[in-house]
Design an enzyme around this catalytic site. Sequence first.
Site, PDB file in Angstrom:
ATOM      1  N   HIS A  55       0.936  -1.200  -0.101  1.00 12.43           N
ATOM      2  CA  HIS A  55      -0.075  -0.126   0.052  1.00 12.43           C
ATOM      3  C   HIS A  55       0.859   1.308  -0.005  1.00 12.43           C
ATOM      4  O   HIS A  55       0.524   2.322   0.407  1.00 12.43           O
ATOM      5  CB  HIS A  55      -0.849  -0.072   1.298  1.00 12.43           C
ATOM      6  N   HIS A 217      -7.050  -4.882  -1.245  1.00 13.84           N
ATOM      7  CA  HIS A 217      -6.589  -6.000  -1.469  1.00 13.84           C
ATOM      8  C   HIS A 217      -7.361  -6.981  -2.651  1.00 13.84           C
ATOM      9  O   HIS A 217      -7.375  -8.233  -2.918  1.00 13.84           O
ATOM     10  CB  HIS A 217      -6.462  -6.976  -0.173  1.00 13.84           C
TER      11      HIS A 217
END
Lengths: 327, 327
Positions: A55, A217
Amino acid sequence: MKKIINQPENIIEEMLSGIVHSYPELVHRVADSRVIAKNTTNKQVGLISGGGSGHEPAHAGFVGDGMLSAAVLGDVFTSPTPDQIEIAIENADQGQGVLLIVKNYTGDILNFEMAKELAEMNGIATEIVVVDDDIAVEDSTYTAGKRGVAGTILVHKILGDAAGHGANLATLKELGDRIVAATKTIGVALKAATVPEVGKPGFTLSENEIEFGVGIHGEPGYRREKLQPSKDLAKELISKLLAAYEQKPKEIGVLVNGMGGTPLMEQFIFINDVLQLLTKEAIHVSFHKVGNYMTSIDMQGLSLTFIDLADHSWQKALSSPVSTISW
Amino acid sequence: MKKIINQPENIIEEMLSGIVHSYPELVHRVADSRVIAKNTTNKQVGLISGGGSGHEPAHAGFVGDGMLSAAVLGDVFTSPTPDQIEIAIENADQGQGVLLIVKNYTGDILNFEMAKELAEMNGIATEIVVVDDDIAVEDSTYTAGKRGVAGTILVHKILGDAAGHGANLATLKELGDRIVAATKTIGVALKAATVPEVGKPGFTLSENEIEFGVGIHGEPGYRREKLQPSKDLAKELISKLLAAYEQKPKEIGVLVNGMGGTPLMEQFIFINDVLQLLTKEAIHVSFHKVGNYMTSIDMQGLSLTFIDLADHSWQKALSSPVSTISW
């Protein structure tokens, strides 16, 4: 899979090394750990965050004076272990306790709670703020309740400002819960991310298809549809976000967050549409931010975050200067 | 083509609007123009840059105190017109002249030179610094000589610092030429950019193929080859860069620049390899920067820039604080 990497099993180690050696003036690695900490120590409540890698720049990019004390990195899309989180807590503690800012994924919650217990056995007071800003769906592949996504960055920023101004642990916990309640995010994906260890995209969209509400995700969203103009995407995401507030906010902050593979050009076109539509809604925007902050490796897409700024001190906290790599 | 846009013919207008409305505290649009200017005016030589769009955040993201006075946006991969550049010059002039920082493309050189003539007819002293840092190839699709790429950002930064400290136009021109001579860049592409008006990638690489030396408009590089580990890419790019210096530098700044579609994870892994290899070469790195600064829309790939920091004041200039969107 086309990626500039070496062995997939070494990416976290090498990325972590790359981060700390690129910004030695700001951060360092806590020895023998996956914790990136700021170089300065201040007499204040420590703030830590972390989660799976993939991320970037979250969360290591937000370590520094005025934001996080430390960030702990898990494997790609995998929670860090309790012992690593405990190292971050020990490092961040200056005798006034440590606040843990955790995105709402089952694995993260479990591991951060275990680390909290470990820390408390060692005499460090801790509290957890759980961020669950993604309004797209209830429950998800790795989550009970709502997922935690890009709004987490705004939580880091406002809490970081408050901690720097001397707020105590109980005050920060209460403030954090209020910020989370005021923060809503929703995203759209054009193309899935490829996890290096997996080697192929996490899901497949056809040439003209997009998915509303995808998680960071690659968790499923709420609808697949033909690609629409930016203006129509903005309209849908705004209406979902506003519907998620009990009372329509009068003044907000807006974060347009790129997912990693979407260029700034598209992000600026999109926020232009968002701001025009908000003007029509008579909602005042007093804080803006555009860029890649909470990515999903190389996913194409973006998310839109609103934060209700009825409390004007939050606007000031969002705008104060910090010393981080990526804010 | 999957992009978050509206009509391709409106992207510049909408992007420009998105930029200025997202950062009203820093920049504004000069009325009826494609010029983005900083909000403050200082008694100093004005610095302007610009070029085709598609390289965001360049150059609008570098407008602000300590860097550029204004940036002028052309169509995607197309030079701005002389009249638009002239508006930027008029806006930036505070009676002490204006320095034009121009990437070396035939169209840009032509138009910035015409704007310079227009400005001088209006009594504004101007100088041009041409940036040609891309050492990959001599002459290219749109260039006589070497192309101007990511090193331009470092030129903005050091000149911006010098102008802010009161350097006059002649000094800045001479300094600019010296910075350019000390700055070398080379890139590698994994996947071409898609220009929105064209709708398909500018070139094609097979599933396992990369191209060394590609330009930021997809201009051909010097070799196509099977994808290699990051370490081997770093080795090749470093050896090319060092060979381009007459004398091997002892102390340098390093910029790893993502092309728009390459995630930070890969950029940090790559710079980790670069820094390890430079340690072996006994070259000291006293300035680092990693991220998307001079992109090629959604191209996958990155470039590596070295700047010789034999003059230590440049290191200081690179590290001084600025008020811009993207530095």
